[in-house]
Design an enzyme around this catalytic site. Structure first.
Site, PDB file in Angstrom:
ATOM      1  N   CYS A  91     -19.286  -6.952   4.131  1.00  0.00           N
ATOM      2  CA  CYS A  91     -18.615  -5.696   4.471  1.00  0.00           C
ATOM      3  C   CYS A  91     -17.335  -5.646   3.635  1.00  0.00           C
ATOM      4  O   CYS A  91     -16.725  -6.680   3.374  1.00  0.00           O
ATOM      5  CB  CYS A  91     -18.295  -5.664   5.963  1.00  0.00           C
ATOM      6  SG  CYS A  91     -17.472  -4.142   6.496  1.00  0.00           S
ATOM      7  N   CYS A 118       0.313   0.619  10.319  1.00  0.00           N
ATOM      8  CA  CYS A 118      -0.101  -0.443   9.396  1.00  0.00           C
ATOM      9  C   CYS A 118       1.047  -1.254   8.799  1.00  0.00           C
ATOM     10  O   CYS A 118       1.942  -0.717   8.140  1.00  0.00           O
ATOM     11  CB  CYS A 118      -0.948   0.152   8.265  1.00  0.00           C
ATOM     12  SG  CYS A 118      -1.649  -1.161   7.231  1.00  0.00           S
ATOM     13  N   CYS A 172       0.836  -1.205   0.000  1.00  0.00           N
ATOM     14  CA  CYS A 172       0.000   0.000   0.000  1.00  0.00           C
ATOM     15  C   CYS A 172       0.875   1.261   0.000  1.00  0.00           C
ATOM     16  O   CYS A 172       1.844   1.357   0.755  1.00  0.00           O
ATOM     17  CB  CYS A 172      -0.916  -0.010   1.224  1.00  0.00           C
ATOM     18  SG  CYS A 172      -2.063   1.378   1.232  1.00  0.00           S
ATOM     19  N   ARG A 175     -17.799  -3.225  17.847  1.00  0.00           N
ATOM     20  CA  ARG A 175     -17.009  -4.426  17.549  1.00  0.00           C
ATOM     21  C   ARG A 175     -15.668  -4.403  18.277  1.00  0.00           C
ATOM     22  O   ARG A 175     -14.874  -3.470  18.085  1.00  0.00           O
ATOM     23  CB  ARG A 175     -16.797  -4.537  16.031  1.00  0.00           C
ATOM     24  CG  ARG A 175     -18.130  -4.547  15.276  1.00  0.00           C
ATOM     25  CD  ARG A 175     -17.974  -4.777  13.788  1.00  0.00           C
ATOM     26  NE  ARG A 175     -19.251  -4.529  13.112  1.00  0.00           N
ATOM     27  CZ  ARG A 175     -20.238  -5.415  12.984  1.00  0.00           C
ATOM     28  NH1 ARG A 175     -20.081  -6.632  13.456  1.00  0.00           N
ATOM     29  NH2 ARG A 175     -21.368  -5.095  12.377  1.00  0.00           N
ATOM     30  N   CYS A 232     -16.049  -9.858   6.058  1.00  0.00           N
ATOM     31  CA  CYS A 232     -15.485  -8.552   5.703  1.00  0.00           C
ATOM     32  C   CYS A 232     -14.253  -8.741   4.816  1.00  0.00           C
ATOM     33  O   CYS A 232     -13.349  -9.503   5.159  1.00  0.00           O
ATOM     34  CB  CYS A 232     -15.126  -7.786   6.975  1.00  0.00           C
ATOM     35  SG  CYS A 232     -14.452  -6.148   6.632  1.00  0.00           S
ATOM     36  N   CYS A 279       0.148   5.121   6.844  1.00  0.00           N
ATOM     37  CA  CYS A 279      -0.503   4.980   8.154  1.00  0.00           C
ATOM     38  C   CYS A 279       0.490   4.346   9.151  1.00  0.00           C
ATOM     39  O   CYS A 279       0.961   3.221   8.910  1.00  0.00           O
ATOM     40  CB  CYS A 279      -1.761   4.130   8.031  1.00  0.00           C
ATOM     41  SG  CYS A 279      -2.815   4.660   6.652  1.00  0.00           S
ATOM     42  N   CYS A 331     -19.632   1.445   8.527  1.00  0.00           N
ATOM     43  CA  CYS A 331     -18.851   0.804   9.590  1.00  0.00           C
ATOM     44  C   CYS A 331     -17.643   1.698   9.807  1.00  0.00           C
ATOM     45  O   CYS A 331     -16.781   1.806   8.923  1.00  0.00           O
ATOM     46  CB  CYS A 331     -18.432  -0.599   9.142  1.00  0.00           C
ATOM     47  SG  CYS A 331     -17.332  -1.432  10.321  1.00  0.00           S
TER      48      CYS A 331
END
Ligand code: SAM
Ligand code: DTB
Ligand code: SF4
Length: 346
Positions: free
Chosen positions: A159, A91, A84, A291, A128, A88, A219
Site C-alpha cells: 500500500c 498533520c 509538506c 482498519r 504501507c 491539513c 484504501c
C-alpha cells in the site's frame, strides 16, 4: 466518480422501541450485490441506535463477511517525512506548523526493505509506505516504484499513500506491484474546508478515480475527533460507502492531537462515539477491510476490543505510525492472544 444511475434513495424510518433491528430497514434493498446508495440520514439512524443494538448488528454483518477472529497486521513506514506544503489542520508533517517534525530526504531502498522484512518476520502481511507530499513529482515517484517492487517481491501486500496523483502515476504504481493506494477523504464534504484549505474535496475524488482506473485497490477512510458533528461523521461514512465500487479498505483514524498543529487542542473525543463510527463503517461497507488506524496509544485495550467487536479487522502494527507512536508490537500480540484473535496470514 462513476456513481451508477440506477441507485435507489433511502427513506429512513426510525424503528419503534424494542423491535428487532433490521439493517435493511435503514438502507435500501440492493438491486445487485455490490452497489447501494446510503443516505446521511440512513447512516445517522445507525449512529443513533442503542449502542448494544448497533454493535450486535455490526458484529452480525462482520461475521457474514469475515472470519471474526482474524485481524490483519499492517506495518506503516514513512518513506518521506516532513516538509509538506499542504495545510491539513491535523498533520504534524505540514511545514506550516511548528511540530518538531523535520523535513527528511526520501528513505533509501535498502532501509525500506529492511523495515519490511522486519515487519514480515513479526507477522505483518501488509506494508504501507507514506510520504509527506501534496503529490509526487516523477523524480519522487521513481524511488517509490522500486520500494513497491521490492516489498511486493517479499510476498507482502503493498500500500502507498503519496498524496494527489497525476495522470499516469497510478498506472506506474500498478505496474510496480502496488495492491492498494491510500487516499483519505478525511472528513465530511461540508467540513473539509474547515480542516484543509490547500486542496479541495474533489481533488481527492479525482485521485481516487485515477487509482480505480489503473486497477489499484482503493484504501480510503478518514479521521474522527476533529470537532465534526455526528451528522458530519455520518456524512463521511456515507460518502465512503457510496463510492462505486466501495473502497476495499477503510482506515478509521482517531485524531492524534499533535502540539503545534491547529487541532492540537481539539476536545476529547468520546470512546463510544468512535466505536459507533467503526460499527457504521462495517455495516455500510460489509466487504471492506475496516482498519482501526491512528490513535490506539490513547485507547484502553477494552475500547480497542470493542472496535474489533464492532467490525474492525486490521490494525497498524509496530511502534510507530508515520511520525507519532503506536503500541509496542509485543503488547499488541499479547492483547490479540488474550482475546483469541489470530493474525491474518494471507
Ligand atoms: N500526504 C499524503 C496525503 O495527505 O494523502 C499521504 C500521507 S497523510 C499523513 C495520510 C493520512 O494520515 C491523512 O490523510 C490522514 O487521514 C492521516 N493522518 C495524518 N495526521 C493524522 C493525525 N494527526 N491523526 C490522525 N490521522 C492522521
Ligand atoms: C491512515 O488512514 N492512517 C495512517 C495511514 N493511513 C497512512 C496514517 C496515520 C498518521 C498519524 C499521524 C502520524 O503518525 O504522523
Ligand atoms: Fe501533507 Fe499529507 Fe500531512 Fe496533508 S496529511 S500535510 S498532504 S503529509
Amino acid at each position: 466518480m462513476s456513481n451508477s444511475d440506477n441507485r435507489e434513495q433511502c427513506s429512513v424510518k426510525l424503528l419503534p422501541m424494542n423491535q428487532p433491528i433490521s439493517v435493511e430497514a435503514l438502507a435500501p434493498r440492493r438491486r445487485h450485490p455490490v452497489s447501494k446508495t446510503w443516505t446521511v440520514e440512513g447512516i445517522e439512524a445507525l449512529f443513533n441506535l442503542p449502542f448494544s443494538d448497533l454493535l450486535y448488528k455490526a458484529q452480525g454483518v462482520h461475521r457474514e463477511h469475515f472470519n471474526p477472529n482474524e485481524v490483519q497486521l499492517s506495518t506503516l513506514v514513512s518513506v518521506k517525512t516532513g516538509g509538506c506544503p499542504e495545510d491539513c489542520g491535523y498533520c504534524p508533517q505540514s511545514s506550516r506548523y511548528e511540530t518538531g517534525v523535520e523535513d527528511k530526504p526520501t528513505m533509501a531502498l535498502e532501509e525500506v526493505l529492511a523495515a519490511a522484512r522486519l515487519a514480515q518476520s513479526r507477522g505483518a502481511t501488509r506494508f504501507c509506505m507514506g510520504a509527506a507530499w501534496r503529490g509526487p513529482k516523477q523524480k519522487d515517484l521513481d524511488p517509490v516504484l522500486d520500494m513497491v517492487k521490492g516489498v511486493k517481491a517479499l510476498g507482502m501486500e503493498t500500500c502507498a499513500t503519496l498524496g494527489l496523483l497525476r495522470a499516469g502515476q497510478a498506472e506506474q504504481l500498478k505496474a510496480a506491484g502496488l495492491d492498494y493506494y491510500n487516499h483519505n477523504i478525511d472528513t465530511a464534504p461540508d467540513y473539509y474546508g474547515s480542516i484543509i484549505a490547500t486542496r479541495e474535496f474533489n481533488d481527492r475524488l479525482d485521485t481516487l478515480d485515477r487509482v480505480r482506473g489503473a486497477g489499484v485497490k482503493v484504501c480510503c477512510g478518514g479521521i474522527v475527533g476533529m470537532g465534526e458533528s455526528r451528522t458530519q461523521r455520518a456524512a463521511m461514512i456515507t460518502t465512503l460507502a457510496n463510492l462505486d465500487p466501495q473502497p476495499e479498505s477503510v482506515p478509521i483514524n482517531m485524531l492524534v492531537r499533535v502540539e503545534g498543529t491547529p487541532l492540537a487542542n481539539a476536545a476529547d473525543f468520546d470512546w463510544s462515539e468512535f466505536v459507533r463510527t467503526i460499527a457504521c463503517a462495517r455495516i455500510a461497507m460489509p466487504d471492506s477491510m475496516v482498519r482501526l488506524s491512528a490513535g490506539r496509544t490513547q485507547m484502553p485495550e477494552a475500547m480497542q476490543a470493542l472496535c474489533l467487536l464492532a467490525g474492525a479487522n486490521s490494525i497498524f502494527y509496530g511502534e510507530k505510525l508515520l511520525t507519532t507512536g503506536n503500541p509496542e508490537a509485543e503488547l499488541d500480540r499479547q492483547f490479540l492472544d488474550k482475546l483469541g484473535y489470530v493474525p491474518q496470514t494471507v
